[in-house]
Write a protein that holds these residues in place. Structure first.
Motif, short mmCIF file in Angstrom:
data_model
loop_
_atom_site.label_atom_id
_atom_site.label_comp_id
_atom_site.label_asym_id
_atom_site.label_seq_id
_atom_site.Cartn_x
_atom_site.Cartn_y
_atom_site.Cartn_z
N PHE A 108 0.84 -1.20 0.00
CA PHE A 108 0.00 0.00 0.00
C PHE A 108 0.87 1.25 0.00
O PHE A 108 0.64 2.18 -0.77
N LEU A 109 1.86 1.30 0.89
CA LEU A 109 2.70 2.48 1.01
C LEU A 109 3.56 2.66 -0.24
O LEU A 109 3.72 3.78 -0.74
N HIS A 110 4.10 1.58 -0.76
CA HIS A 110 4.93 1.67 -1.96
C HIS A 110 4.14 2.24 -3.14
O HIS A 110 4.68 3.01 -3.94
N GLN A 111 2.88 1.88 -3.23
CA GLN A 111 2.05 2.33 -4.35
C GLN A 111 1.81 3.83 -4.33
O GLN A 111 1.48 4.42 -5.35
N VAL A 112 1.95 4.45 -3.16
CA VAL A 112 1.64 5.87 -3.06
C VAL A 112 2.85 6.73 -2.67
O VAL A 112 2.72 7.93 -2.56
N SER A 113 3.98 6.14 -2.46
CA SER A 113 5.16 6.89 -2.02
C SER A 113 5.71 7.75 -3.15
O SER A 113 5.76 7.32 -4.29
N VAL A 114 6.09 8.96 -2.77
CA VAL A 114 6.74 9.87 -3.72
C VAL A 114 7.96 10.47 -3.04
O VAL A 114 8.05 10.50 -1.81
N ASN A 115 8.87 10.96 -3.84
CA ASN A 115 10.05 11.62 -3.31
C ASN A 115 9.65 13.02 -2.86
O ASN A 115 9.31 13.88 -3.67
#
Length: 135
Positions: A108-115
């Motif tokens: 879930f977090l990987h799908q929405v993580s941004v720099n």
């Protein structure tokens, strides 16, 4: 990201209810984690809606910084959602279930993580340029 946060809440609630059933109401620490997640979701949605309203009223150009603030806030709050979700789900006793649950939350977090670094740098640049806190 907001949609993902809501999905995380539903996932955590399902997993906890599946484990504890009707006795979940006796698990006060877990209910605190669930309440925190709901609060984070509410705050994320409020920030997004306020920013959308400002953009509709005065335009995208005048609200670039507000948009950046919101994007950074929502990303950082999503990380708090995931942290509370992981904390709550540690109550699941089965090791295999815990590994699967953590993998799902990480997904879930990987799908929405941004720099966030470029966004934070742009915020800082604009604050330095204005020589004051800009809303």
């Amino acid at each position: 990201m907001l949609r993902r946060a809501k999905q995380v809440f539903q996932y955590v609630l399902y997993e906890l209810h599946d484990t504890f059933g009707d006795k979940l109401e006796l698990e006060q620490e877990l209910l605190v984690d669930l309440a925190n997640i709901v609060g984070y979701i509410y705050n994320m949605e409020s920030a997004i809606l306020r920013t959308k309203k400002a953009i509709q009223e005065t335009g995208e150009e005048k609200n670039q910084l507000k948009r950046l603030y919101t994007e950074v806030y929502v990303q950082e709050t999503m990380e708090k959602v995931i942290t509370n979700a992981k904390h709550a789900l540690l109550a699941i006793d089965e090791n295999d279930s815990q590994l699967q649950v953590r993998a799902t939350l990480d997904k879930f977090l990987h799908q929405v993580s941004v720099n966030l670094i470029p966004k934070k740098r742009e915020i800082a640049r604009q604050l330095i340029e204005e020589e004051k806190y800009v809303v």
